[in-house]
Scaffold this active site. Structure first.
Site, PDB file in Angstrom:
ATOM      1  N   LYS A 155      -7.782  -1.223   5.630  1.00  0.00           N
ATOM      2  CA  LYS A 155      -8.100  -1.662   4.261  1.00  0.00           C
ATOM      3  C   LYS A 155      -7.277  -2.889   3.890  1.00  0.00           C
ATOM      4  O   LYS A 155      -7.761  -3.803   3.230  1.00  0.00           O
ATOM      5  CB  LYS A 155      -7.859  -0.518   3.274  1.00  0.00           C
ATOM      6  CG  LYS A 155      -8.947   0.546   3.366  1.00  0.00           C
ATOM      7  CD  LYS A 155      -8.825   1.581   2.291  1.00  0.00           C
ATOM      8  CE  LYS A 155      -7.792   2.625   2.596  1.00  0.00           C
ATOM      9  NZ  LYS A 155      -8.262   3.873   3.123  1.00  0.00           N
ATOM     10  N   ARG A 163     -13.056  13.646   7.449  1.00  0.00           N
ATOM     11  CA  ARG A 163     -11.716  14.198   7.722  1.00  0.00           C
ATOM     12  C   ARG A 163     -11.297  15.169   6.627  1.00  0.00           C
ATOM     13  O   ARG A 163     -10.681  16.194   6.880  1.00  0.00           O
ATOM     14  CB  ARG A 163     -10.691  13.063   7.832  1.00  0.00           C
ATOM     15  CG  ARG A 163     -10.803  12.259   9.109  1.00  0.00           C
ATOM     16  CD  ARG A 163     -10.024  10.966   9.007  1.00  0.00           C
ATOM     17  NE  ARG A 163      -8.620  11.179   8.713  1.00  0.00           N
ATOM     18  CZ  ARG A 163      -7.840  10.275   8.097  1.00  0.00           C
ATOM     19  NH1 ARG A 163      -8.324   9.112   7.717  1.00  0.00           N
ATOM     20  NH2 ARG A 163      -6.578  10.534   7.876  1.00  0.00           N
ATOM     21  N   ASP A 214     -14.337   3.544   7.556  1.00  0.00           N
ATOM     22  CA  ASP A 214     -13.198   4.366   7.121  1.00  0.00           C
ATOM     23  C   ASP A 214     -13.623   5.299   5.994  1.00  0.00           C
ATOM     24  O   ASP A 214     -13.252   6.475   5.981  1.00  0.00           O
ATOM     25  CB  ASP A 214     -12.037   3.469   6.672  1.00  0.00           C
ATOM     26  CG  ASP A 214     -10.947   4.284   5.996  1.00  0.00           C
ATOM     27  OD1 ASP A 214     -10.421   5.197   6.672  1.00  0.00           O
ATOM     28  OD2 ASP A 214     -10.640   4.057   4.817  1.00  0.00           O
ATOM     29  N   SER A 238      -6.615   4.017   9.034  1.00  0.00           N
ATOM     30  CA  SER A 238      -7.322   3.999   7.753  1.00  0.00           C
ATOM     31  C   SER A 238      -6.607   3.076   6.761  1.00  0.00           C
ATOM     32  O   SER A 238      -7.216   2.206   6.138  1.00  0.00           O
ATOM     33  CB  SER A 238      -7.378   5.445   7.227  1.00  0.00           C
ATOM     34  OG  SER A 238      -7.716   5.488   5.879  1.00  0.00           O
ATOM     35  N   HIS A 281       0.854  -1.185   0.000  1.00  0.00           N
ATOM     36  CA  HIS A 281       0.000   0.000   0.000  1.00  0.00           C
ATOM     37  C   HIS A 281       0.884   1.227   0.000  1.00  0.00           C
ATOM     38  O   HIS A 281       1.910   1.267   0.679  1.00  0.00           O
ATOM     39  CB  HIS A 281      -0.903   0.013   1.243  1.00  0.00           C
ATOM     40  CG  HIS A 281      -1.933   1.103   1.212  1.00  0.00           C
ATOM     41  ND1 HIS A 281      -3.169   0.938   0.618  1.00  0.00           N
ATOM     42  CD2 HIS A 281      -1.913   2.369   1.673  1.00  0.00           C
ATOM     43  CE1 HIS A 281      -3.862   2.063   0.733  1.00  0.00           C
ATOM     44  NE2 HIS A 281      -3.116   2.947   1.369  1.00  0.00           N
TER      45      HIS A 281
HETATM   46  N1  URA Z   1      -4.557   6.913   2.609  1.00  0.00           N
HETATM   47  C1  URA Z   1      -5.576   6.284   3.245  1.00  0.00           C
HETATM   48  O1  URA Z   1      -6.021   5.228   2.813  1.00  0.00           O
HETATM   49  N2  URA Z   1      -6.070   6.848   4.378  1.00  0.00           N
HETATM   50  C2  URA Z   1      -5.603   8.003   4.890  1.00  0.00           C
HETATM   51  O2  URA Z   1      -6.087   8.427   5.914  1.00  0.00           O
HETATM   52  C3  URA Z   1      -4.555   8.661   4.210  1.00  0.00           C
HETATM   53  C4  URA Z   1      -4.040   8.077   3.079  1.00  0.00           C
END
Ligand code: URA
Length: 433
Positions: free
Chosen positions: A187, A168, A161, A183, A82
């Site tokens: 995922k 946010r 999220d 966050s 990621h």
């Molecule tokens: N990428 C994400 O998936 N979440 C965040 O909060 C910031 C970057």
């Protein structure tokens, strides 16, 4: 339990317990807690932070808010990667086939881009016919058989999220380490990864601007991984200028092809090989990073890596002729050269401005509903450290739009040219495991 008491507790620097975190996440996701209370809590977290336990529990609450992907039918150690997001970041397009070449199964779920950073799924969709919606059976079959598959993130993956991220975004609480860390990690965990390699971007085009902040974010995510039994390595990489030379969807596919043919720019090649090497080590194929790096380099040289990308495009229904003939990718009708007005060296290229410029040319979305122009984007002819003479092309804007004077100015202003040669850029700052 009352939300107002939990806001008060966090505002006073208190530590939330698991039941309170679950109450908040469940309540906000199902609509019982209104935006104004959640906004207040997010701001309290922004200022007072969360400890390791709270951050791990928030991650788990996000995971439990929706579907999780069961990859138990996939053989081998499932490794995912990621990126915290950057401009010109086409690393996933490169590492997926590269790591699959050595037998590590990559069952990838990727997102779309929003704002100035692009999404892997949008990039792949610039390839005619490429299907990002495989059935579960096909997804598992492809990973077992070819060691790779990539699909769009299912709508019900970590819905908490998604909802909190959107809040946010409009309450100036994105750049909070525990909130970013939970966050990102939620995922990856929800999509079934056993091991995770994180590309933590730092610099003008990234969420975190300083190395210290990047280390803090990397450590927090590695700790979450540890506490939830997912081996995690975080690599801190440069985003003080765009990665590689191409920004935009078809453009980035073209550059990924160049890298996998062994003809890529140094920065994107080094970052991709580094991420892929850690994935191959976590996948149990190589015992150490150096061996993995050399082997993967050799795989690119042998032509196997580009063949694997061709196979990925074929098995997901795309036009694989683009591998030998990238000119078959979508092409814009206008190509505008941005030229230097002074002599010197490129000292910096504001990555965020280049990302926003590409978006305004049609390569990205301002809102979720916007349609992408896959052919739009920017090619950088000069990078930080390059010598420039008056009249040299700094970059070329590709677009189907007219009246883009403002974008031309923004792209020009993204470059800083000075008499002095800048310090050499480091591509990999640190590795946290
Ligand atoms: N990428 C994400 O998936 N979440 C965040 O909060 C910031 C970057």
């Amino acid at each position: 339990m009352r939300m107002v008491d939990l806001i008060q507790k966090k505002k006073n620097g208190g530590v939330l317990i698991q039941e309170e975190i679950d109450f908040i996440v469940r309540g906000y996701t199902n609509g019982d807690i209104p935006d104004y209370q959640m906004s207040a809590l997010l701001m309290a977290i922004y200022f007072n932070g969360m400890n390791k336990r709270e951050t791990a529990e928030l991650t788990l609450a996000y995971v439990n808010s929706g579907d999780t992907v069961d990859l138990s039918e996939v053989t081998g150690i499932k490794v995912d990667k990621h990126s915290t997001g950057g401009v010109g970041d086409k690393v996933s397009l490169i590492v997926l086939p590269l790591v699959a070449c050595v037998g590590v199964p990559v069952a990838k779920m990727s997102g779309r881009g929003l704002g100035h950073t692009g999404g892997t799924i949008d990039k792949l969709e610039s390839i005619e016919g490429f299907n990002i919606e495989l059935s579960r059976e096909q997804f598992i079959f492809n990973v077992n058989h070819y060691r790779m598959a990539i699909v769009g993130q299912s709508a019900n993956l970590t819905p908490a999220d998604k909802k909190i991220y959107a809040l946010r975004d409009v309450t100036a609480t994105v750049d909070s380490i525990p909130l970013i860390a939970s966050s990102v990690m939620s995922k990856k965990i929800a999509s079934g990864a056993e091991c995770i390699v994180l590309d933590v971007k730092v610099g003008s085009g990234a969420f975190v601007k300083s190395i210290d902040e990047a280390r803090d974010l990397a450590n927090t995510m590695v700790e979450i991984g540890k506490s939830l039994n997912r081996e995690t390595i975080a690599v801190i990489t440069d985003m003080s200028q765009p990665l590689g030379h191409e920004i935009g969807n078809a453009n980035e596919v073209k550059e990924a092809i160049e890298v996998l043919k062994g003809q890529g720019a140094l920065d994107i090649t080094i970052v991709s090989l580094t991420i892929a090497s850690y994935m191959a080590v976590l996948g149990g194929v190589f015992s150490d990073f150096d061996t993995a790096y050399e082997e993967l380099k050799a795989i690119i040289k042998s032509g196997k890596a580009i063949d694997k990308l061709k196979q990925l495009v074929e098995i997901q229904g795309g036009n694989s002729q683009i591998i030998d003939n990238p000119d078959q990718l979508p092409q814009a009708k206008n190509h505008i050269e941005i030229k230097a007005l002074s002599n010197g060296y490129v000292n910096s290229i504001e990555a965020e401005s280049i990302g926003i410029s590409a978006m305004l040319l049609g390569a990205g979305r301002k809102t979720k509903e916007d349609k992408i122009d896959y052919s739009a984007g920017i090619t950088l002819f000069k990078k930080v450290g390059d010598k420039v003479n008056i009249g040299n092309t700094l970059c070329v804007l590709h677009t189907n739009r007219d009246n883009i004077k403002e974008v031309e100015i923004m792209a020009f202003n993204a470059f800083t040219i000075r008499d002095v040669e800048p310090k050499q850029i480091t591509y990999i700052y640190d590795v946290i495991r």
